[in-house]
Design a protein around this motif. Structure first.
Motif, PDB file in Angstrom:
ATOM      1  N   SER A  39     -38.417 -10.964  31.930  1.00 34.57           N
ATOM      2  CA  SER A  39     -37.824 -10.008  30.996  1.00 34.57           C
ATOM      3  C   SER A  39     -37.036 -10.783  29.943  1.00 34.57           C
ATOM      4  O   SER A  39     -36.163 -11.570  30.283  1.00 34.57           O
ATOM      5  CB  SER A  39     -36.898  -9.042  31.737  1.00 34.57           C
ATOM      6  OG  SER A  39     -36.289  -8.143  30.843  1.00 34.57           O
ATOM      7  N   TYR A  53     -36.784  -5.285  24.298  1.00 33.86           N
ATOM      8  CA  TYR A  53     -37.041  -6.204  25.410  1.00 33.86           C
ATOM      9  C   TYR A  53     -38.545  -6.411  25.516  1.00 33.86           C
ATOM     10  O   TYR A  53     -39.325  -5.488  25.301  1.00 33.86           O
ATOM     11  CB  TYR A  53     -36.545  -5.610  26.741  1.00 33.86           C
ATOM     12  CG  TYR A  53     -35.068  -5.387  26.792  1.00 33.86           C
ATOM     13  CD1 TYR A  53     -34.205  -6.370  27.255  1.00 33.86           C
ATOM     14  CD2 TYR A  53     -34.511  -4.178  26.380  1.00 33.86           C
ATOM     15  CE1 TYR A  53     -32.841  -6.166  27.297  1.00 33.86           C
ATOM     16  CE2 TYR A  53     -33.143  -3.956  26.427  1.00 33.86           C
ATOM     17  CZ  TYR A  53     -32.317  -4.949  26.886  1.00 33.86           C
ATOM     18  OH  TYR A  53     -30.960  -4.744  26.933  1.00 33.86           O
ATOM     19  N   HIS A  54     -38.948  -7.634  25.862  1.00 35.71           N
ATOM     20  CA  HIS A  54     -40.352  -7.918  26.152  1.00 35.71           C
ATOM     21  C   HIS A  54     -40.434  -8.192  27.648  1.00 35.71           C
ATOM     22  O   HIS A  54     -39.739  -9.066  28.174  1.00 35.71           O
ATOM     23  CB  HIS A  54     -40.856  -9.129  25.358  1.00 35.71           C
ATOM     24  CG  HIS A  54     -42.300  -9.408  25.610  1.00 35.71           C
ATOM     25  ND1 HIS A  54     -43.306  -8.666  25.048  1.00 35.71           N
ATOM     26  CD2 HIS A  54     -42.901 -10.325  26.404  1.00 35.71           C
ATOM     27  CE1 HIS A  54     -44.472  -9.118  25.463  1.00 35.71           C
ATOM     28  NE2 HIS A  54     -44.261 -10.124  26.287  1.00 35.71           N
ATOM     29  N   GLN A  66     -45.338  -5.642  27.917  1.00 34.87           N
ATOM     30  CA  GLN A  66     -44.923  -4.507  27.100  1.00 34.87           C
ATOM     31  C   GLN A  66     -43.622  -4.812  26.401  1.00 34.87           C
ATOM     32  O   GLN A  66     -42.782  -5.547  26.918  1.00 34.87           O
ATOM     33  CB  GLN A  66     -44.708  -3.262  27.967  1.00 34.87           C
ATOM     34  CG  GLN A  66     -45.961  -2.751  28.613  1.00 34.87           C
ATOM     35  CD  GLN A  66     -45.703  -1.524  29.448  1.00 34.87           C
ATOM     36  OE1 GLN A  66     -44.858  -1.548  30.326  1.00 34.87           O
ATOM     37  NE2 GLN A  66     -46.427  -0.461  29.175  1.00 34.87           N
ATOM     38  N   ASP A  67     -43.448  -4.217  25.226  1.00 31.88           N
ATOM     39  CA  ASP A  67     -42.153  -4.200  24.558  1.00 31.88           C
ATOM     40  C   ASP A  67     -41.519  -2.859  24.845  1.00 31.88           C
ATOM     41  O   ASP A  67     -42.193  -1.824  24.849  1.00 31.88           O
ATOM     42  CB  ASP A  67     -42.304  -4.394  23.043  1.00 31.88           C
ATOM     43  CG  ASP A  67     -42.667  -5.819  22.679  1.00 31.88           C
ATOM     44  OD1 ASP A  67     -42.369  -6.737  23.472  1.00 31.88           O
ATOM     45  OD2 ASP A  67     -43.233  -6.023  21.598  1.00 31.88           O
ATOM     46  N   TRP A  68     -40.231  -2.901  25.103  1.00 30.02           N
ATOM     47  CA  TRP A  68     -39.434  -1.707  25.381  1.00 30.02           C
ATOM     48  C   TRP A  68     -38.346  -1.590  24.329  1.00 30.02           C
ATOM     49  O   TRP A  68     -37.789  -2.602  23.897  1.00 30.02           O
ATOM     50  CB  TRP A  68     -38.758  -1.830  26.744  1.00 30.02           C
ATOM     51  CG  TRP A  68     -39.670  -1.648  27.900  1.00 30.02           C
ATOM     52  CD1 TRP A  68     -40.485  -2.592  28.464  1.00 30.02           C
ATOM     53  CD2 TRP A  68     -39.883  -0.458  28.625  1.00 30.02           C
ATOM     54  NE1 TRP A  68     -41.183  -2.055  29.509  1.00 30.02           N
ATOM     55  CE2 TRP A  68     -40.826  -0.732  29.633  1.00 30.02           C
ATOM     56  CE3 TRP A  68     -39.359   0.833  28.532  1.00 30.02           C
ATOM     57  CZ2 TRP A  68     -41.249   0.223  30.538  1.00 30.02           C
ATOM     58  CZ3 TRP A  68     -39.786   1.773  29.436  1.00 30.02           C
ATOM     59  CH2 TRP A  68     -40.723   1.475  30.423  1.00 30.02           C
ATOM     60  N   ALA A  82     -35.105   4.544  27.469  1.00 30.74           N
ATOM     61  CA  ALA A  82     -35.930   3.535  26.800  1.00 30.74           C
ATOM     62  C   ALA A  82     -37.386   3.972  26.893  1.00 30.74           C
ATOM     63  O   ALA A  82     -37.754   4.772  27.756  1.00 30.74           O
ATOM     64  CB  ALA A  82     -35.748   2.169  27.456  1.00 30.74           C
ATOM     65  N   LYS A  83     -38.200   3.428  25.976  1.00 30.88           N
ATOM     66  CA  LYS A  83     -39.635   3.723  26.017  1.00 30.88           C
ATOM     67  C   LYS A  83     -40.405   2.470  25.644  1.00 30.88           C
ATOM     68  O   LYS A  83     -39.907   1.599  24.925  1.00 30.88           O
ATOM     69  CB  LYS A  83     -39.993   4.863  25.069  1.00 30.88           C
ATOM     70  CG  LYS A  83     -39.820   4.520  23.606  1.00 30.88           C
ATOM     71  CD  LYS A  83     -40.273   5.666  22.728  1.00 30.88           C
ATOM     72  CE  LYS A  83     -40.175   5.270  21.259  1.00 30.88           C
ATOM     73  NZ  LYS A  83     -40.689   6.308  20.387  1.00 30.88           N
ATOM     74  N   SER A  84     -41.635   2.401  26.154  1.00 34.72           N
ATOM     75  CA  SER A  84     -42.490   1.281  25.787  1.00 34.72           C
ATOM     76  C   SER A  84     -43.001   1.522  24.368  1.00 34.72           C
ATOM     77  O   SER A  84     -43.289   2.650  23.987  1.00 34.72           O
ATOM     78  CB  SER A  84     -43.657   1.146  26.766  1.00 34.72           C
ATOM     79  OG  SER A  84     -44.461   2.310  26.754  1.00 34.72           O
ATOM     80  N   THR A  85     -43.060   0.442  23.587  1.00 36.75           N
ATOM     81  CA  THR A  85     -43.566   0.557  22.210  1.00 36.75           C
ATOM     82  C   THR A  85     -44.878  -0.194  22.037  1.00 36.75           C
ATOM     83  O   THR A  85     -45.548  -0.022  21.026  1.00 36.75           O
ATOM     84  CB  THR A  85     -42.529   0.033  21.192  1.00 36.75           C
ATOM     85  OG1 THR A  85     -42.207  -1.326  21.506  1.00 36.75           O
ATOM     86  CG2 THR A  85     -41.256   0.876  21.231  1.00 36.75           C
ATOM     87  N   ALA A  92     -41.826   6.028  29.618  1.00 40.94           N
ATOM     88  CA  ALA A  92     -40.461   6.357  29.214  1.00 40.94           C
ATOM     89  C   ALA A  92     -39.601   6.362  30.471  1.00 40.94           C
ATOM     90  O   ALA A  92     -40.061   6.733  31.551  1.00 40.94           O
ATOM     91  CB  ALA A  92     -40.416   7.717  28.534  1.00 40.94           C
ATOM     92  N   THR A  93     -38.356   5.918  30.343  1.00 38.07           N
ATOM     93  CA  THR A  93     -37.468   5.861  31.494  1.00 38.07           C
ATOM     94  C   THR A  93     -36.046   6.191  31.069  1.00 38.07           C
ATOM     95  O   THR A  93     -35.701   6.089  29.888  1.00 38.07           O
ATOM     96  CB  THR A  93     -37.529   4.470  32.173  1.00 38.07           C
ATOM     97  OG1 THR A  93     -36.845   4.528  33.427  1.00 38.07           O
ATOM     98  CG2 THR A  93     -36.931   3.384  31.305  1.00 38.07           C
TER      99      THR A  93
END
Length: 148
Positions: A39, A53-54, A66-68, A82-85, A92-93
Motif C-alpha cells: 500500500s 493510495y495505490h 488499484q488506486d483508491w 473511499a472508492k477505487s478509481t 467502495a468502502t
C-alpha cells in the motif's frame, strides 16, 4: 453483477485515537489486511478528502492493483469513505470508529461489483470477501490489543 453490501464490526480494547492512528498509517495495511501485499500513499500530508493510495492485493488467486481515493472524511478520522478509481472492478468502502470508554468499536462496509472479472458466481466472491473482512478485523484486534 453487484454484490450486496458487506459489513463487519469489531470492538478493540484500545483507545479510539490509537486505533485511528494505526489504521490511518497505510504502511500497516499488509499487517492486518489479509489481501494487501503493498500500500503506497501517493498524496502528501495527512489523510483527507482527495488523498490517493495505490494498493496491490491478492484476491481469489489473482494479483490486482488499484488506486483508491478518499471521498469523505471527518476531521478526526472517526469516519471516512473511499472508492477505487482504477482497477478491474469498482469498490467502495467506509469505516466508522466509535469510542466506548477505553475501547473502540469499528464498523466497516464494502461494496464490490466484480462484473465479469471473476469466473465464479458473485455470491461466492461475496462470501470470500466477507470472510476476509472478518479475518482482517480479527488481525487488527490482535495486533492492537497485543500492544496495549
Amino acid at each position: 453483477m453487484p454484490l450486496s453490501k458487506l459489513e463487519v464490526s469489531v470492538e478493540i480494547n484500545c483507545p479510539v485515537s490509537k486505533v485511528i492512528a494505526f489504521v490511518d498509517d497505510n504502511e500497516n495495511d499488509p499487517m492486518w489486511q489479509t489481501s494487501v501485499l503493498q500500500s503506497e500513499k501517493r498524496t502528501e500530508g495527512a489523510p483527507a478528502v482527495g488523498t490517493i493510495y495505490h494498493v496491490k492485493e491478492k484476491f481469489l488467486g489473482r494479483v490486482i492493483e488499484q488506486d483508491w481515493m478518499v471521498t469523505e472524511r471527518n476531521a478526526d478520522g472517526s469516519f471516512w469513505k473511499a472508492k477505487s478509481t482504477t482497477g478491474p472492478f469498482p469498490i467502495a468502502t467506509s469505516m466508522k470508529f466509535e469510542s466506548k470508554g477505553n475501547s473502540t468499536l469499528i464498523h466497516r462496509t464494502l461494496s464490490i461489483d466484480v462484473g465479469r472479472f471473476f469466473k465464479v458466481a458473485s455470491p461466492v466472491v461475496g462470501h470470500i470477501a466477507q470472510r476476509e473482512l472478518e479475518m482482517d478485523f480479527a488481525n487488527l484486534k490482535e495486533l492492537l490489543e497485543a500492544e496495549a
